[in-house]
Design an enzyme around this catalytic site. Sequence first.
Site, PDB file in Angstrom:
ATOM      1  N   SER A 146      50.968  39.464  42.660  1.00 54.73           N
ATOM      2  CA  SER A 146      49.622  39.231  42.109  1.00 54.73           C
ATOM      3  C   SER A 146      49.679  39.512  40.613  1.00 54.73           C
ATOM      4  CB  SER A 146      48.666  40.212  42.795  1.00 54.73           C
ATOM      5  OG  SER A 146      47.472  40.371  42.080  1.00 54.73           O
ATOM      6  N   TYR A 159      45.423  47.981  46.180  1.00 53.69           N
ATOM      7  CA  TYR A 159      45.916  46.610  46.053  1.00 53.69           C
ATOM      8  C   TYR A 159      46.965  46.528  44.937  1.00 53.69           C
ATOM      9  CZ  TYR A 159      45.708  41.478  45.737  1.00 53.69           C
ATOM     10  OH  TYR A 159      46.023  40.144  45.729  1.00 53.69           O
TER      11      TYR A 159
END
Length: 265
Positions: A146, A159
């Site tokens: 990401s 995350y």
Amino acid sequence: MTSRLFDLGGKVAIVTGGNGGIGLGMARGLADAGADIAVIGRNQAKSDAAAADLGARGVRAISVTADVTDKAAVAAMIDRVAHELGRIDILVNNAGINIRKPPHSLEIEEWHSVIDTNLTSAFLCSKAVHPAMKAAGGGKIINIGSMMSIFGASFAPAYAASKGGIVQFTRSCACAWANDNIQVNAILPGWIDTDLTRRAREEIDGLHTRVLARTPAARWGEIDDFAGIAVFLASKASDFTTGTAIPVDGGFSIMGRRICRSASS
Ligand code: NDP
């Protein structure tokens, strides 16, 4: 020559979270290049629909319902794919979730849930496919990171930790399994229009326009933007590429916000 470099005919790919979003975009690319596909998810109806979509492209496609955080479920899933599709050449560790809270509000159970889904699952699935890939003389593992593999965010402590971890996990597996002819790479998506980010757009005020302002390509990514990179990293074309983390982000990670604003003013 070029077509053979990217040809996946006769190969079998497992795509976790391949029943929607970026996973389905990559699975479609792999299927169009000739690979048979096993779509892994928890929602069976969604996985069945994705397998039908992929099968219509002329390859064998199966759906397997499994929670990729569960070691026994992962082992059973790998056995079923090997049995039904005959081999395993490509693993895409794509399944992921986010719980958007600052660190001081995040519960330990929420932390574990995000880390287990985004990071531990990649370890479980990679370890489980390694014997088959080694025995076959090679393989390809693609992990999904990401922009949070690079940047932090106040609303994404678990995350971001999981996505930073996935890059280091990728590098470690690439080193460990190079002698087995297994290439392990990561893709770092920018902001892509999927169920995951649709929720983020609802929850984070102004996110949509801030992403557009900072992305040189001046658009959100589409799931089809991931077909090409998946085929490259799954094919002979990437045989000397391992341990990398490749942004697919319309330039988000190379554009500073201030520069972007002053250039457009
Ligand atoms: P989606 O929510 O559309 O897809 C997530 C997928 O993961 C679903 O198919 C879901 O299937 C599966 N999944 C989640 N938990 C599990 C589990 N425990 N076991 C098996 N499957 C599971 O999100 P995206 O397509 O956006 O995200 C895909 C990946 O890309 C994620 O790793 C995400 O972090 C990453 N990413 C996304 C970005 C974006 O902008 N969209 C940006 C950067 C990274 P099911 O519900 O059936 O279990």
